[in-house]
Design a protein around this motif. Structure first.
Motif, PDB file in Angstrom:
ATOM      1  N   THR A 219       0.786  -1.236   0.000  1.00  0.00           N
ATOM      2  CA  THR A 219       0.000   0.000   0.000  1.00  0.00           C
ATOM      3  C   THR A 219       0.821   1.290   0.000  1.00  0.00           C
ATOM      4  OG1 THR A 219      -0.265  -0.323   2.394  1.00  0.00           O
ATOM      5  CG2 THR A 219      -2.077  -1.023   0.971  1.00  0.00           C
ATOM      6  N   PRO A 220       2.085   1.332   0.516  1.00  0.00           N
ATOM      7  CA  PRO A 220       2.838   2.588   0.379  1.00  0.00           C
ATOM      8  C   PRO A 220       3.020   3.041  -1.063  1.00  0.00           C
ATOM      9  CG  PRO A 220       3.865   1.208   2.054  1.00  0.00           C
ATOM     10  CD  PRO A 220       2.790   0.384   1.413  1.00  0.00           C
ATOM     11  N   LEU A 221       2.925   2.108  -2.017  1.00  0.00           N
ATOM     12  CA  LEU A 221       3.018   2.457  -3.439  1.00  0.00           C
ATOM     13  C   LEU A 221       1.640   2.534  -4.091  1.00  0.00           C
ATOM     14  CD1 LEU A 221       6.120   0.327  -4.573  1.00  0.00           C
ATOM     15  CD2 LEU A 221       6.024   2.770  -4.022  1.00  0.00           C
ATOM     16  N   GLY A 222       0.607   2.638  -3.273  1.00  0.00           N
ATOM     17  CA  GLY A 222      -0.749   2.652  -3.798  1.00  0.00           C
ATOM     18  C   GLY A 222      -1.039   3.773  -4.776  1.00  0.00           C
ATOM     19  N   ARG A 223      -0.376   4.911  -4.612  1.00  0.00           N
ATOM     20  CA  ARG A 223      -0.648   6.041  -5.512  1.00  0.00           C
ATOM     21  C   ARG A 223      -0.150   5.787  -6.927  1.00  0.00           C
ATOM     22  NH1 ARG A 223       3.606  10.822  -3.830  1.00  0.00           N
ATOM     23  NH2 ARG A 223       5.467   9.523  -3.596  1.00  0.00           N
ATOM     24  N   PHE A 224       0.758   4.814  -7.093  1.00  0.00           N
ATOM     25  CA  PHE A 224       1.240   4.465  -8.432  1.00  0.00           C
ATOM     26  C   PHE A 224       0.471   3.285  -9.028  1.00  0.00           C
ATOM     27  CE2 PHE A 224       4.976   6.105  -6.080  1.00  0.00           C
ATOM     28  CZ  PHE A 224       5.197   7.251  -6.832  1.00  0.00           C
ATOM     29  N   ASP A 225      -0.575   2.856  -8.358  1.00  0.00           N
ATOM     30  CA  ASP A 225      -1.323   1.667  -8.753  1.00  0.00           C
ATOM     31  C   ASP A 225      -2.228   1.991  -9.949  1.00  0.00           C
ATOM     32  OD1 ASP A 225      -2.374  -0.873  -8.694  1.00  0.00           O
ATOM     33  OD2 ASP A 225      -3.824  -0.430  -7.111  1.00  0.00           O
ATOM     34  N   LEU A 226      -1.619   2.090 -11.125  1.00  0.00           N
ATOM     35  CA  LEU A 226      -2.342   2.533 -12.320  1.00  0.00           C
ATOM     36  C   LEU A 226      -2.852   1.379 -13.170  1.00  0.00           C
ATOM     37  CD1 LEU A 226       0.113   5.378 -13.412  1.00  0.00           C
ATOM     38  CD2 LEU A 226      -1.963   5.583 -12.004  1.00  0.00           C
ATOM     39  N   LEU A 227      -2.132   0.260 -13.205  1.00  0.00           N
ATOM     40  CA  LEU A 227      -2.484  -0.846 -14.096  1.00  0.00           C
ATOM     41  C   LEU A 227      -3.100  -2.045 -13.372  1.00  0.00           C
ATOM     42  CD1 LEU A 227       0.617  -0.870 -16.492  1.00  0.00           C
ATOM     43  CD2 LEU A 227      -1.566   0.327 -16.758  1.00  0.00           C
ATOM     44  N   ALA A 228      -3.035  -2.066 -12.056  1.00  0.00           N
ATOM     45  CA  ALA A 228      -3.603  -3.196 -11.312  1.00  0.00           C
ATOM     46  C   ALA A 228      -5.129  -3.134 -11.356  1.00  0.00           C
ATOM     47  CB  ALA A 228      -3.117  -3.190  -9.871  1.00  0.00           C
ATOM     48  N   PRO A 229      -5.795  -4.296 -11.340  1.00  0.00           N
ATOM     49  CA  PRO A 229      -7.258  -4.300 -11.396  1.00  0.00           C
ATOM     50  C   PRO A 229      -7.930  -3.831 -10.113  1.00  0.00           C
ATOM     51  CG  PRO A 229      -6.405  -6.530 -11.165  1.00  0.00           C
ATOM     52  CD  PRO A 229      -5.221  -5.653 -11.400  1.00  0.00           C
ATOM     53  N   ARG A 230      -7.189  -3.775  -8.999  1.00  0.00           N
ATOM     54  CA  ARG A 230      -7.764  -3.341  -7.732  1.00  0.00           C
ATOM     55  C   ARG A 230      -6.914  -2.230  -7.134  1.00  0.00           C
ATOM     56  NH1 ARG A 230     -11.137  -6.243  -9.291  1.00  0.00           N
ATOM     57  NH2 ARG A 230     -12.328  -7.884  -8.236  1.00  0.00           N
ATOM     58  N   HIS A 231      -7.580  -1.282  -6.487  1.00  0.00           N
ATOM     59  CA  HIS A 231      -6.877  -0.291  -5.691  1.00  0.00           C
ATOM     60  C   HIS A 231      -7.291  -0.523  -4.242  1.00  0.00           C
ATOM     61  CE1 HIS A 231      -5.518   3.481  -3.950  1.00  0.00           C
ATOM     62  NE2 HIS A 231      -4.844   3.714  -5.060  1.00  0.00           N
ATOM     63  N   PRO A 232      -6.337  -0.630  -3.311  1.00  0.00           N
ATOM     64  CA  PRO A 232      -6.687  -1.017  -1.941  1.00  0.00           C
ATOM     65  C   PRO A 232      -7.610  -0.048  -1.223  1.00  0.00           C
ATOM     66  CG  PRO A 232      -4.376  -0.317  -2.090  1.00  0.00           C
ATOM     67  CD  PRO A 232      -4.880  -0.458  -3.490  1.00  0.00           C
ATOM     68  N   ASP A 233      -7.709   1.194  -1.679  1.00  0.00           N
ATOM     69  CA  ASP A 233      -8.564   2.174  -1.004  1.00  0.00           C
ATOM     70  C   ASP A 233      -9.939   2.323  -1.653  1.00  0.00           C
ATOM     71  OD1 ASP A 233      -6.594   2.769   0.856  1.00  0.00           O
ATOM     72  OD2 ASP A 233      -5.671   4.272  -0.440  1.00  0.00           O
ATOM     73  N   HIS A 234     -10.195   1.611  -2.722  1.00  0.00           N
ATOM     74  CA  HIS A 234     -11.466   1.756  -3.425  1.00  0.00           C
ATOM     75  C   HIS A 234     -12.390   0.602  -3.054  1.00  0.00           C
ATOM     76  CE1 HIS A 234      -9.354   4.233  -6.836  1.00  0.00           C
ATOM     77  NE2 HIS A 234      -9.360   4.845  -5.673  1.00  0.00           N
ATOM     78  N   GLY A 235     -13.542   0.922  -2.506  1.00  0.00           N
ATOM     79  CA  GLY A 235     -14.501  -0.113  -2.160  1.00  0.00           C
ATOM     80  C   GLY A 235     -15.352   0.292  -0.980  1.00  0.00           C
ATOM     81  N   THR A 236     -16.383  -0.478  -0.721  1.00  0.00           N
ATOM     82  CA  THR A 236     -17.285  -0.222   0.389  1.00  0.00           C
ATOM     83  C   THR A 236     -16.526  -0.249   1.705  1.00  0.00           C
ATOM     84  OG1 THR A 236     -19.018  -1.347  -0.863  1.00  0.00           O
ATOM     85  CG2 THR A 236     -19.437  -0.950   1.468  1.00  0.00           C
TER      86      THR A 236
END
Length: 387
Positions: A219-236
């Motif tokens: 998650t420290p690299l979450g802001r660069f998560d451009l091509l992955a199908p999931r973003h750890p901060d997106h969701g209910t």
């Protein structure tokens, strides 16, 4: 009568493009092969760990460890990251060795035949394995077979072919292990720049795909998560959801008639949601890590599973079977070994990040346990049985 001289034989023309030059030699292939071999090794080892955590054989089911609590998050994150990194490495490796894939004559000796066989199996298995693994990260399965057993079986085939290939090619690998030419201290002037440029480009490609996908688990690299199908901060409730309540056919679940039934070794009982809320509540911070490669830590609040088992008269560390309200699905019934049930971090969770579980996250109650694949963190729990 004039006799015409015989025509010279027409040179055979390969239907495939031909490449030659120092970037297609054994030294370049070995340099890229080292990186590819490392990626496949990490991917294989972590994949075996993942498989046996999801589908343990009977002799292992009650021996799986619950600690370290972050273990599955790390191993599965490495599994997906190394598998994605292997894609540009495999592409570069195939481009480098392309001229050797169509040599003529195709077979010249027994050793050559073994080499060709190992290459054919290796290439086919690697392309197939990485292709279906990549599609699994986006949960797309355009094939008629079950992903998990086929992916696991082909992984062993791939590693076996890799070992055979290394054994056959070992003399060349040893001779070209470093980037320096045999008997010299530096690369020849006409080879160095091109080869270094190629290897730098391959390294940059691997770095780019890793940087833009690994943030889904690191998650420290979450802001660069451009091509992955999931973003750890997106969701209910700040957490991604793989299988929604609607997909599970549970969009209209009500707590009015819901009961948790627990079958122990000596007694059985039922609890309403209010009964569970009245029991002693515990809060733990645990990651939920899915086989597709994403993971995220969250605060979970609920009743310890070992307290529920103790109330049913079960022995400490008893294995259990957990049943979901789902009517169908590969993981609607889950089994959990004794190391998990006795661990104080294993909860029947009622709340997530301080809020009542949403329906998509398993309302009214779900399992959350350390070092456990997300598919086994059963949602919409309705029954627990001591095995």
């Amino acid at each position: 009568m004039k006799i015409r001289p015989p025509r010279p034989p027409r040179p055979s023309v390969s239907p495939f493009p031909t490449f030659s030059g120092k970037l297609h030699d054994a030294r370049t292939a070995t340099a890229i092969g080292r990186w590819l071999g490392a990626a496949i090794t990490v991917c294989f080892i972590t994949g075996v760990i993942s498989h046996y955590l999801q589908h343990p054989p009977p002799w292992l089911a009650n021996e799986l460890p619950s600690r370290p609590y972050w273990g599955y998050r790390v191993t599965q994150g490495l599994h997906v990251a190394s598998g994605i990194a292997a894609i540009p490495l495999l592409t570069a490796k195939l481009w480098t060795v392309y001229p050797r894939l169509f040599v003529r004559p195709p077979l010249t000796s027994v050793r050559h035949a073994l080499e060709r066989l190992s290459v054919a199996v290796l290439v086919a298995a690697a392309v197939f394995e990485l292709f279906i693994g990549l599609l699994n990260t986006v949960q797309w399965y355009p094939w008629p077979f079950s992903f998990v057993p086929v992916h696991f079986a082909v992984a062993w085939l791939l590693v076996g072919a890799l070992v055979l290939h290394i054994a056959v090619k070992y003399p060349q690998i040893r001779a070209h292990w470093t980037l320096r030419s045999p008997g010299t201290l530096e690369l020849p002037a006409d080879e160095g720049p091109d080869r270094r440029s190629l290897l730098t480009g391959v390294a940059a490609a691997v770095g780019a795909v890793t940087l833009t996908t690994v943030g889904q688990s690191f998650t420290p690299l979450g802001r660069f998560d451009l091509l992955a199908p999931r973003h750890p901060d997106h969701g209910t409730q700040g957490l991604p959801v793989n299988r929604t309540a609607a997909a599970a056919g549970l969009a209209g679940v009500s707590t009015e008639h819901w009961r948790l039934t627990l079958h122990g070794e000596g007694s059985s009982y039922e609890l309403t949601l209010d009964d569970l809320k009245a029991m002693r509540q515990h809060t733990v911070t645990l990651p939920i890590a899915c086989v597709e490669g994403w993971s995220k830590s969250a605060r979970w609040t609920g009743v310890r599973v070992r307290d529920l088992l103790e109330r049913a008269g079960a022995r400490p560390g008893a294995a259990i079977r957990v049943v979901s309200l789902e009517r169908r699905g590969s993981y609607r019934v889950m089994e959990m070994g004794g190391d998990y049930t006795r661990d104080p971090l294993t909860l029947l969770a009622l709340r997530l990040n301080g809020q009542v579980l949403s329906l998509d996250h398993g309302f009214p109650a779900r399992i959350i346990a350390p070092n456990r694949p997300g598919v086994l963190q059963t949602k919409w729990v309705t029954r627990m049985e001591v095995i």
